[in-house]
Design an enzyme around this catalytic site. Structure first.
Site, PDB file in Angstrom:
ATOM      1  N   ILE A 213       0.806  -1.217   0.000  1.00  0.00           N
ATOM      2  CA  ILE A 213       0.000   0.000   0.000  1.00  0.00           C
ATOM      3  C   ILE A 213       0.843   1.272   0.000  1.00  0.00           C
ATOM      4  O   ILE A 213       0.305   2.373  -0.034  1.00  0.00           O
ATOM      5  CB  ILE A 213      -0.961   0.030   1.208  1.00  0.00           C
ATOM      6  N   GLY A 216       8.600   3.890   0.080  1.00  0.00           N
ATOM      7  CA  GLY A 216       9.401   5.098   0.201  1.00  0.00           C
ATOM      8  C   GLY A 216      10.834   4.748   0.563  1.00  0.00           C
ATOM      9  O   GLY A 216      11.227   3.573   0.583  1.00  0.00           O
ATOM     10  N   GLY A 217      11.616   5.801   0.870  1.00  0.00           N
ATOM     11  CA  GLY A 217      13.026   5.587   1.174  1.00  0.00           C
ATOM     12  C   GLY A 217      13.250   4.780   2.434  1.00  0.00           C
ATOM     13  O   GLY A 217      14.271   4.103   2.570  1.00  0.00           O
ATOM     14  N   THR A 220       8.838  -0.280   2.864  1.00  0.00           N
ATOM     15  CA  THR A 220       7.586  -0.563   2.163  1.00  0.00           C
ATOM     16  C   THR A 220       6.501  -0.864   3.189  1.00  0.00           C
ATOM     17  O   THR A 220       6.747  -1.532   4.195  1.00  0.00           O
ATOM     18  CB  THR A 220       7.761  -1.773   1.223  1.00  0.00           C
ATOM     19  N   VAL A 221       5.293  -0.352   2.911  1.00  0.00           N
ATOM     20  CA  VAL A 221       4.153  -0.575   3.797  1.00  0.00           C
ATOM     21  C   VAL A 221       3.207  -1.580   3.142  1.00  0.00           C
ATOM     22  O   VAL A 221       2.863  -1.429   1.961  1.00  0.00           O
ATOM     23  CB  VAL A 221       3.415   0.739   4.111  1.00  0.00           C
ATOM     24  N   LYS A 242       5.040  -1.930   8.297  1.00  0.00           N
ATOM     25  CA  LYS A 242       6.069  -1.123   7.630  1.00  0.00           C
ATOM     26  C   LYS A 242       7.374  -1.886   7.715  1.00  0.00           C
ATOM     27  O   LYS A 242       7.990  -1.976   8.780  1.00  0.00           O
ATOM     28  CB  LYS A 242       6.219   0.254   8.267  1.00  0.00           C
ATOM     29  N   ASP A 338      10.066  14.695  11.407  1.00  0.00           N
ATOM     30  CA  ASP A 338       9.967  14.555   9.948  1.00  0.00           C
ATOM     31  C   ASP A 338       8.539  14.853   9.489  1.00  0.00           C
ATOM     32  O   ASP A 338       7.901  14.030   8.833  1.00  0.00           O
ATOM     33  CB  ASP A 338      10.388  13.157   9.505  1.00  0.00           C
TER      34      ASP A 338
END
Length: 473
Positions: A213, A216-217, A220-221, A242, A338
């Protein structure tokens, strides 16, 4: 009752790490009370000393605890451990080897001079631990050294039991040392399997990855089926997993900090903060277990109408939820570090959820540039964060202000430039259309490059920003 056999059983349990020293003493006292007033206990203790399994200082200590006399009890000697613990230099052999019951020879250390004080307190507890470790290693090496043709299922079971005892003892000792402020560094074992992870993979014999779903860096989710929820007939058997980037295996300090931040996030119970269930590891694959959300990240939502803000009702709901969640975190002394659109999730009901607390600071703790793993997003990071200063709530306020400006106007306040570049180029943000004077004054202050000019935390920003309606008209 066979007193000798019962004493041997107690000592074996002690050497296997299953029976603590204080309970060993209690068990031996019970045997004395049951009828062994003067006979088997001192004889069996001496027998174990003669075998080289029981150091004389521990024999003397046991005799003292039991109120017994022994020819060794008054010598107050301390011999070296028969097998050195990991990280300690091996003692030079000082005496002939003595055959152990497993068939392996183990050297006996030279006794300390008579008159040396018997160790007490932590020193004695460490000595007891060493005796147990020595015994476990001795049993392991004895079983390990046998040829394959001679091994039987009983040998394998005994080996498994000894290995389990040894691991159990190591972790119990590590926990005790950690409580005393002597924590040991753990590293991911590079020898562990490195299987590929993807749809259909089961992690920790519990979480089955169902669909991807997000990516990113940082990793993965996935949506994943939680077997425990499924077996309990939970109405929502799915969770979000995650799976952190494999690059973290090279940065164990960052990985440990991310775990610590995940534990903090577990305590941040708030409607506008994602619920973190656990931080886990399957082999070399670390992952975070979170609630599964129904909606889209803010960056995906804004990309549907590039350059334009969402409708006013949605805009107000998102900003209020974002401020409320971050203000709660700051009240709990937790800095997100962040804040960016990708870490803000908007549900189908326009409820906001903050994700990924502490990732940027965690990567910095690993001693490398946090931008290399997606741990810091330059257009939303304050000058202090980019330049490596200690994280503060006012750093989150800068990121919050950038996101609020983006929501209100459809554009980044400095056209995507980093705070350092915008500061050096003397860039200024233009007032979004329809924003009241007070709201703009607060927002412009939160975008200041000087941290002293920003609201101290998200709560202060929230109170000042909503002193008048955020949108004029």
């Amino acid at each position: 009752m066979d007193s000798a056999a019962e004493i041997d059983r107690c000592l074996e349990s002690f050497f296997a790490g299953r029976l603590p020293f204080d309970r060993l003493v209690i068990a031996l006292k019970s045997l004395r009370a049951a009828g062994d007033q003067h006979g088997a206990i001192p004889e069996r203790l001496q027998y174990w000393v003669d075998l080289g399994r029981l150091p004389v200082d521990l024999q003397a200590l046991i005799c003292t605890e039991l109120g017994l006399s022994s020819r060794q009890a008054t010598q107050d000697v301390l011999d070296e451990p028969t097998v050195p613990l990991a990280g300690r230099p091996a003692p030079a052999p000082q005496a002939p080897a003595v055959a152990l019951p497993t068939g392996q020879a183990m050297p006996i250390g030279q006794a300390m001079p008579t008159g040396q004080a018997m160790p007490t307190g932590q020193a004695m507890r460490d000595r007891v631990d060493e005796v147990i470790v020595d015994a476990l290693i001795g049993n392991f090496t004895g079983l390990r050294g046998r040829g394959r043709g001679d091994k039987s299922p009983r040998d394998d079971a005994a080996l498994d039991a000894n290995l389990a005892d040894f691991r159990s003892l190591r972790f119990r000792r590590d926990a005790s040392n950690a409580e005393a402020g002597r924590a040991r560094r753990f590293e991911l074992d590079p020898r562990q399997e490195t299987r590929a992870i993807g749809i259909g993979t089961m992690l920790k014999d519990r979480f089955i990855l169902d669909s991807e779903i997000g990516r990113g860096g940082m990793g993965t989710v996935y949506s994943a089926v939680d077997r425990r929820r499924l077996e309990a007939m939970h109405r929502q058997p799915y969770v979000a997993i995650k799976l952190l980037s494999g690059d973290f295996r090279r940065h164990p300090d960052a990985l440990r900090t991310i775990e610590a931040e995940a534990r903090k996030a577990q305590d941040l119970a708030h409607p506008n903060i994602v619920t973190v269930h656990d931080f886990e590891r399957d082999g070399q694959h670390p992952f975070i277990v979170m609630e599964l959300l129904d909606g889209v990240p803010l960056d995906v939502l804004l990309a549907k109408t590039p350059g334009k803000p969402p409708p006013p009702t949605m805009t107000d709901a998102i900003i209020r939820g974002l401020c409320a969640g971050l203000a709660h975190a700051h009240q709990c002394s937790v800095v997100h570090a962040d804040i960016k659109p990708a870490n803000i999730f908007v549900s189908l009901q326009h409820t906001v959820k903050l994700l990924d607390f502490g990732i940027a600071s965690a990567t910095r703790a690993g001693g490398f540039d946090p931008t290399t793993l997606g741990g810091l997003t330059l257009p939303y990071a304050s000058p202090g964060m980019i330049e490596g200063a200690a994280r503060e709530p006012c750093d989150d306020v800068y990121g919050l202000a950038c996101v609020v400006y983006l929501i209100l106007s459809g554009h980044h306040p400095f056209s995507g430039a980093s705070a350092v570049a915008a500061r050096d180029q003397r860039l200024t943000a233009q007032r979004p259309a329809g924003l009241s004077d007070q709201a703009w004054t607060v927002l412009a202050g939160a975008l200041a490059f000087d941290p002293a000019l920003r609201p101290v935390d998200a709560g202060a920003f929230q109170r000042a920003f909503y002193g008048t309606p955020p949108l004029a008209g």
